[in-house]
Each structure stands twice: as structure tokens, then as C-alpha cells.
Design a protein around this motif. Structure first.
Motif, PDB file in Angstrom:
ATOM      1  N   PRO A   1      -8.994  -0.274   4.805  1.00  0.00           N
ATOM      2  CA  PRO A   1      -7.414  -0.472   4.055  1.00  0.00           C
ATOM      3  C   PRO A   1      -6.367  -1.861   3.999  1.00  0.00           C
ATOM      4  O   PRO A   1      -6.752  -2.696   4.445  1.00  0.00           O
ATOM      5  CB  PRO A   1      -6.439   0.702   5.220  1.00  0.00           C
TER       6      PRO A   1
ATOM      7  N   ARG B   1      -3.977  -5.078  -5.673  1.00  0.00           N
ATOM      8  CA  ARG B   1      -4.978  -3.999  -5.945  1.00  0.00           C
ATOM      9  C   ARG B   1      -5.067  -4.591  -7.257  1.00  0.00           C
ATOM     10  O   ARG B   1      -6.058  -4.932  -8.366  1.00  0.00           O
ATOM     11  CB  ARG B   1      -3.391  -3.310  -7.326  1.00  0.00           C
TER      12      ARG B   1
ATOM     13  N   ASP C   1      -0.347  -2.942  -2.882  1.00  0.00           N
ATOM     14  CA  ASP C   1       0.826  -3.192  -3.813  1.00  0.00           C
ATOM     15  C   ASP C   1       1.467  -4.453  -3.099  1.00  0.00           C
ATOM     16  O   ASP C   1       2.772  -4.859  -4.324  1.00  0.00           O
ATOM     17  CB  ASP C   1       1.902  -2.037  -4.515  1.00  0.00           C
ATOM     18  N   GLN C   2       0.688  -5.492  -2.146  1.00  0.00           N
ATOM     19  CA  GLN C   2       1.878  -6.491  -1.441  1.00  0.00           C
ATOM     20  C   GLN C   2       0.810  -7.881  -2.180  1.00  0.00           C
ATOM     21  O   GLN C   2      -0.358  -7.494  -3.119  1.00  0.00           O
ATOM     22  CB  GLN C   2       1.840  -6.483  -0.178  1.00  0.00           C
TER      23      GLN C   2
ATOM     24  N   PRO D   1      -2.133  -2.878   1.948  1.00  0.00           N
ATOM     25  CA  PRO D   1      -1.638  -2.230   0.976  1.00  0.00           C
ATOM     26  C   PRO D   1      -1.465  -2.678  -0.187  1.00  0.00           C
ATOM     27  O   PRO D   1      -2.058  -4.110  -0.798  1.00  0.00           O
ATOM     28  CB  PRO D   1      -0.620  -3.411   2.219  1.00  0.00           C
TER      29      PRO D   1
ATOM     30  N   LEU E   1      -0.767 -11.775   2.823  1.00  0.00           N
ATOM     31  CA  LEU E   1      -0.880 -10.440   3.773  1.00  0.00           C
ATOM     32  C   LEU E   1      -0.712 -10.455   4.609  1.00  0.00           C
ATOM     33  O   LEU E   1      -1.297 -12.346   4.744  1.00  0.00           O
ATOM     34  CB  LEU E   1      -1.820 -10.169   3.194  1.00  0.00           C
ATOM     35  N   ASP E   2      -1.297 -10.181   5.951  1.00  0.00           N
ATOM     36  CA  ASP E   2      -1.795 -11.188   6.887  1.00  0.00           C
ATOM     37  C   ASP E   2      -2.953 -11.332   6.552  1.00  0.00           C
ATOM     38  O   ASP E   2      -3.433 -10.273   6.128  1.00  0.00           O
ATOM     39  CB  ASP E   2      -1.019 -10.508   8.330  1.00  0.00           C
TER      40      ASP E   2
ATOM     41  N   GLU F   1      -5.168  -9.935   9.213  1.00  0.00           N
ATOM     42  CA  GLU F   1      -6.650  -8.990   8.485  1.00  0.00           C
ATOM     43  C   GLU F   1      -6.248  -8.095   8.049  1.00  0.00           C
ATOM     44  O   GLU F   1      -7.748  -7.588   6.880  1.00  0.00           O
ATOM     45  CB  GLU F   1      -5.757  -7.834   9.674  1.00  0.00           C
ATOM     46  N   ALA F   2      -5.829  -8.030   6.911  1.00  0.00           N
ATOM     47  CA  ALA F   2      -4.889  -7.382   5.277  1.00  0.00           C
ATOM     48  C   ALA F   2      -5.924  -8.320   5.199  1.00  0.00           C
ATOM     49  O   ALA F   2      -6.772  -8.057   3.861  1.00  0.00           O
ATOM     50  CB  ALA F   2      -3.943  -6.890   4.990  1.00  0.00           C
TER      51      ALA F   2
END
Lengths: 195, 219
Positions: free
Chosen positions: B106, B83, B110-111, B108, B116-117, B119-120
Motif C-alpha cells: 500500500p 499516482r 495522492d502524496q 498513499p 514519502l517515508d 517504507e512507502a
């Protein structure tokens, strides 16, 4: 979708770049050191209760905020404002002042209300704090290498000490001028494309 | 028209590209494959200084403020959440809106972005690259780490970008996702441009297993 390391970070929603004038340093600094920030706020309230300790406490907090400017951000983050080196430096310094003075304004007011006789200290506190934050910003960008977080050089640490030990203050002021000039040259290597 | 003229790029003692010349029309999706494709993208972006040659647009050097680069393996400053990364871009350009991109990729929010991994992180990298609305997009391995359904979404998005007036330079180690997306494909290798294929030749190239019978060399 994340590793366990993510748990160590404070993900409070109120810490937002939008509220911190788009400062990645303050966003990261508050997220990483939120517990220390709460303790510092508690400590400042205790200082304010003691006559004459409020503004020195706020000043020490400003020097400690220099820790936000230790790690170097990735190039993409540095280039986000799309400014040349001198404009970026000015912006970074103004942002540091804005964030610090906005966050400490309630404490400063409280200190004046609690001990009106120590209000004169604010006259010394404001410029010295501004200098300490200016030093933190320019010292970072003198040694800026993308994503580098090596230890600060000895001279830089002496400069920080100069803001706490009065006898070293002239050294800090000289270093501030020298770093301001060198920081611009260093940043020009990465921001030469922007007018 | 982006013109890359007699470009020579050296990384350390090794000459990665030498004598690379390309003429890349605007408002199109150009594919890059083979050895040296990432170095070429970084040179176009201005992160790698060419030893010789030039990269110009209508006779003028390309401006970095016109471009946005997606790295093959996007990485983020530890301490920033996804974010925050989006918020930083929105602070400097209030007009951008990431909502449509967030629905397609998509993340996450707020991480911590750095943890993140893969893909994210790729999703977040794509969002941050595309939301800035730059005219020239440099995408290094945009399909890597994406799941098949997201590859399809990315292909649709690239087609849309090409038609809305963006110039896309897309480096990929696989030809299959480029079919139907790229207007042309430059195959790099041995320090230069080995071949250039038109969009209608990509299907045949893919079915034949590529010039090296099994994809292209990494980077």
C-alpha cells in the motif's frame, strides 16, 4: 507516511499525466505552480478584454511555460518512453505544443470572438509560440544531467529574452538550431540503448 | 542464459569488481551478496560502463528495454505524486495494471512521492518496477525498509516471478530473506566472486552466520 514538505504540493486529482500526454514536466509544473497558473488564467482573461492584448498575453504565457522545462528529471523518467534521443526530442516538443495549445485554445477563441479585428495576430502567435516551446525543450536537454536543477547558463537566458525582446530574436533562433543538434548528442549518452 | 564474462568495474580510482564471471540461467531467481553487488546490478542495467568484460544473453548484449531496476533507496522527481508515477508508466504501457501490487504494497497515492517515508518509497519503487512486466528484474535490496509481513509478501511474489518466466537478479545484504526464494546465491567480495551457493545450502549458510559471521559488507 510523508514529511511536512508534502503539504506545499498541489495534489489536485485533475492534474494527471494521462491528461497531459504523459508529460512529467507539465504534471510537475502544474502541481508546483498551480496558484501561478490560476493567476495567469485570470490575467489572460483581463488581457483578452483589452483590444490587441489577448494574443501577446498568450505568447508571454508560452514563454513563461518554459519554466516547466527548467529541472531535469531522473533517468528512469527520461527512459520511460523507451525511445532514442531524436524520437524522444520530437515527442517532447509535440507534447509541449499539444498541452499548450489545448490549454490556451479557449482563450485564443475568446480573444478572436471578443476582438475579431485582432484575429490576424493568431497567425504570428502560433509559430512564435511553437518556437518558444521548442527552444524551452531543446535548451533543457542540452544541459540535461539526471536530477540536476542548476541555474540556466547566461546564453540560454539571453535566448529566452530573445523571445520577448525582438532585437534578440535572431540570437534565439540561432540558439534553437544549435541546441537542437547538441541536445540529441547529449541525450544519446543516456538513451544509446534504444533504437 | 545471461553470461557475465570477466567483468571489471571501476568507480573513480577504485576497482569494485574485477574478473567477475557468472552464468545465470533464465527463469530463475539469482541472489547476489557481498561487496560490489549494487555496482554489478547497475552494470547489468547499463548504468555503469564496465572497464572490461561483457554482459550478454545468448551472445547478444543485454537490452535495457528488457529490464527493470529497483534501486536500494528509490527516489522520485519532486512534484510527482505516487499516482502520477503510476500514471506515467500506464501512459506508456496501457496494458499494465497496478491494482494487485497496490493491495500487496500500500502507498498513499495522492502524496508527493519524493517526500514519502522510506517504507512507502520502497513500496512505490517495487510497484513501479514490477508493474512494467519486464523479462529481467534487477532488484537492489528489495527487502530493506520492509516490515516483516511485507517481506513475506515480497518472498511469495519473487517465487511467483521466478515461475512465470522472469529472470530475477536480487542483491541483498542479508541471507535470511533469500532462503527459499533464490535458486542460487553468488557471494561477491575482494573484487570477485568468492563463492556460489545452491538454494539448499542457504539455510545452512544463514544458520552459520554467513561467511563473515554476521552478514555481508554493505554494497
Amino acid at each position: 507516511m510523508s514529511s511536512p514538505r508534502a503539504r506545499r504540493l498541489h495534489t489536485a486529482r485533475w492534474i494527471r499525466p494521462e491528461l497531459l500526454a504523459g508529460s512529467p514536466e507539465w504534471t510537475v509544473g502544474l502541481r508546483r505552480h498551480l496558484t501561478a497558473v490560476w493567476f495567469a488564467a485570470g490575467g489572460l482573461i483581463l488581457c483578452i478584454l483589452l483590444p490587441g492584448a489577448g494574443f501577446p498575453g498568450l505568447y508571454v504565457a508560452a514563454v513563461a511555460v518554459g519554466a516547466f522545462y527548467h529541472d531535469c528529471e531522473p533517468l528512469e523518467v527520461l527512459r520511460l518512453p523507451e525511445m532514442n534521443a531524436s524520437r524522444l526530442l520530437v515527442r517532447k516538443v509535440l507534447t509541449a505544443w499539444r498541452n499548450y495549445f489545448l490549454l490556451t485554445a479557449p482563450f485564443a477563441l475568446l480573444a478572436i470572438v471578443a476582438h475579431p479585428r485582432t484575429a490576424w495576430m493568431a497567425v504570428a502567435w502560433a509559430p512564435l509560440t511553437a518556437l518558444a516551446l521548442l527552444y524551452a525543450v531543446v535548451a533543457k536537454y542540452v544541459r540535461y544531467v539526471p536530477e540536476n536543477s542548476t541555474r540556466r547558463p547566461v546564453a540560454e537566458r539571453l535566448g529566452i529574452a530573445g523571445f520577448l525582446i525582438p532585437i534578440l530574436l535572431p540570437l534565439s533562433l540561432c540558439l534553437t538550431v544549435s541546441y537542437a543538434l547538441r541536445a540529441e548528442r547529449n541525450l544519446n549518452r543516456y538513451l544509446d540503448d534504444y533504437d | 542464459m545471461i553470461t557475465i564474462d570477466s567483468l571489471r568495474i571501476r568507480e573513480g580510482r577504485r576497482v569494485v569488481l574485477d574478473g567477475v564471471t557468472m552464468h545465470l540461467p533464465q527463469n530463475a531467481v539469482h541472489g547476489l551478496a557481498g561487496e560490489g553487488r549494487s555496482a554489478l546490478l547497475r552494470a547489468v542495467y547499463g548504468d555503469l560502463r564496465p572497464e572490461a568484460g561483457s554482459i550478454t544473453e545468448a551472445g547478444h548484449p543485454l537490452q535495457r528495454r528488457e529490464m527493470s531496476l529497483l534501486e536500494a533507496d528509490p527516489h522520485f522527481w519532486p512534484g510527482l505524486t505516487a499516482r502520477d508515477c503510476i500514471g506515467l508508466i500506464r501512459w506508456f504501457d496501457r496494458k499494465v495494471n497496478p491494482e494487485a501490487l497496490l493491495r500487496r504494497f500500500p502507498v498513499p497515492l495522492d502524496q508527493e512521492a519524493a517526500t514519502l517515508d522510506a517504507e512507502a518509497r520502497k513500496h512505490l519503487g517495487i510497484i513501479l518496477t514490477l508493474m512494467r512486466g519486464k523479462r529481467i528484474l534487477l532488484l537492489d535490496e528489495p527487502f530493506r525498509e520492509l516490515k516483516p509481513e511485507r517481506i513475506f509478501v515480497m518472498q511469495q511474489l519473487l517465487l511467483h516471478l521466478g515461475t512465470e518466466g522472469r529472470t530475477v537478479l536480487l542483491a541483498s545484504g542479508r541471507i535470511a530473506p533469500l532462503e527459499g526464494v533464490c535458486d542460487d546465491l553468488y557471494l561477491l567480495g575482494e573484487g570477485g566472486v568468492r563463492a556460489r551457493y545452491e538454494h539448499y545450502e542457504l539455510g545452512r549458510l544463514e544458520r552459520s552466520g554467513g561467511p563473515d559471521k554476521g552478514g555481508f559488507a554493505e554494497n
